[in-house]
Design an enzyme around this catalytic site. Sequence first.
Site, PDB file in Angstrom:
ATOM      1  N   TRP A 111      39.373  40.334  42.198  1.00 15.34           N
ATOM      2  CA  TRP A 111      39.102  39.083  41.465  1.00 15.34           C
ATOM      3  C   TRP A 111      38.896  39.355  39.989  1.00 15.34           C
ATOM      4  CZ3 TRP A 111      40.906  35.347  44.043  1.00 15.34           C
ATOM      5  CH2 TRP A 111      40.742  35.259  45.424  1.00 15.34           C
ATOM      6  N   ASP A 115      31.532  35.763  36.972  1.00 20.06           N
ATOM      7  CA  ASP A 115      32.057  35.134  38.184  1.00 20.06           C
ATOM      8  C   ASP A 115      31.052  35.455  39.292  1.00 20.06           C
ATOM      9  OD1 ASP A 115      33.344  34.411  40.501  1.00 20.06           O
ATOM     10  OD2 ASP A 115      35.161  35.590  40.138  1.00 20.06           O
ATOM     11  N   LYS A 154      31.904  29.981  49.169  1.00 21.98           N
ATOM     12  CA  LYS A 154      31.283  31.167  49.739  1.00 21.98           C
ATOM     13  C   LYS A 154      29.812  30.912  50.054  1.00 21.98           C
ATOM     14  CE  LYS A 154      35.200  33.133  48.606  1.00 21.98           C
ATOM     15  NZ  LYS A 154      35.497  33.598  47.255  1.00 21.98           N
TER      16      LYS A 154
HETATM   17  C1  LIG Z   1      36.842  33.747  46.432  1.00 18.83           C
HETATM   18  C2  LIG Z   1      36.677  34.255  45.066  1.00 18.83           C
HETATM   19  C3  LIG Z   1      37.436  33.799  43.984  1.00 18.83           C
HETATM   20  C4  LIG Z   1      38.540  32.787  44.141  1.00 18.83           C
HETATM   21  O1  LIG Z   1      38.023  31.544  44.365  1.00 18.83           O
HETATM   22  P1  LIG Z   1      38.974  30.253  44.484  1.00 18.83           P
HETATM   23  O2  LIG Z   1      37.954  29.156  44.503  1.00 18.83           O
HETATM   24  O3  LIG Z   1      39.748  30.387  45.746  1.00 18.83           O
HETATM   25  O4  LIG Z   1      39.858  30.199  43.295  1.00 18.83           O
HETATM   26  C5  LIG Z   1      37.156  34.308  42.730  1.00 18.83           C
HETATM   27  N1  LIG Z   1      36.206  35.222  42.543  1.00 18.83           N
HETATM   28  C6  LIG Z   1      35.455  35.696  43.561  1.00 18.83           C
HETATM   29  C7  LIG Z   1      34.407  36.716  43.294  1.00 18.83           C
HETATM   30  C8  LIG Z   1      35.664  35.234  44.846  1.00 18.83           C
HETATM   31  O5  LIG Z   1      34.931  35.701  45.863  1.00 18.83           O
END
Ligand SMILES: *Cc1c(COP(=O)(O)O)cnc(C)c1O
Length: 355
Positions: A99, A166, A190
């Site tokens: 990511w 993030d 998540k």
């Molecule tokens: C799942 C995830 C993403 C992507 O998220 P989307 O909402 O599907 O774009 C980005 N960063 C991390 C750390 C993730 O776990």
Amino acid sequence: MKKYNFNAGPSMLPRVVIENTAKQILDFNGSGLSLMEISHRAKDFQPVVDEAVALIKELLDIPEGYSVIFLGGGASLQFMQIPANFLIKKAGYVNSGTWAKKAMKEAKHFGETVEVASSATDNYTHLPHHYEIPSDLDYLHITTNNTIFGTEIRKEIDSPVPLIADMSSDIMSRPVDVSKYTAIYAGAQKNLAMAGVTVVIVKDDMLGKAPRELPTMIDYRTHVEKGSMFNTPPVVPIYSLLETMRWVKEQGGVKEMDRRAHERAEVLYAEIDRNRLFRGTVDAQDRSLMNICFVMNDEYKDLEKPFLDFVVSQGMVGVKGHRSVGGFRASCYNAQTMEGVNALVKCMKEFEANH
Ligand SMILES: *Cc1c(COP(=O)(O)O)cnc(C)c1O
């Protein structure tokens, strides 16, 4: 059969969140209309957004001067929206996994990016450590939890430049010193809600500095000024987020979420370390409390598929590891229970005894 959900995302939510959201989908606040059928500008919906924002601010102890907004597009849209709004000349990225790498790729559309540190050569089995943060960066971007590889930064890092994180897969699982950040973003699926909404926390006085014309929807100021109501926000996901925030508060807040995360992870990692069939894939000090990755020891590699079949037969869902790591991944977000963890540990012990 009782199911134990270890999905990495979308993932397990507290049952009460799902039930209460389902009720409102059938009949929103006794209006005779579904949550799916009302206008986002309906007088009954504004309080949902207001309470959700207020609870996020309260639970994360967000200081004055920050806004909380709800956007579409997932964390992946934030990979470009962050640099669009904050990259002036040069941004730094810590490459700690898939990511993080994707975030860095999108920033390149907006200016110079530097990879400040990387653990790619070790297939991200640890976090990058001992790196220097150049002082001329507009911001440093980190990924606090690496969902795929199972590493996590659970302590705030000190950065001489504005910090952006993030936190998609560990937000609300621990107290965070928000004052250290210029922006925090998280796809909801998540740890916060059903899929479809992204939470962005931005420091107001850092907005409007980037030297480019921003399309209206990309400019965070649009959404800050309109309270996430510039266009139709994801109404049902926001409602489910509100229910999750109420649940987190009732359970004792992020401190309690942090305690539970430690408790779950300790039990599971202890079994991984004890059991002769398995080993963890990550350096011990960098292990994620959210995504617990492990594999079969080399001499037992051919037991991988039988073990997966076994856990599935015992009601476990989502234990298969991501294809870039292989093996197994047990995701233990806020809603995960000790019952679920103990059930998985029992499978590991039983499987060891039979092999
Ligand atoms: C799942 C995830 C993403 C992507 O998220 P989307 O909402 O599907 O774009 C980005 N960063 C991390 C750390 C993730 O776990």
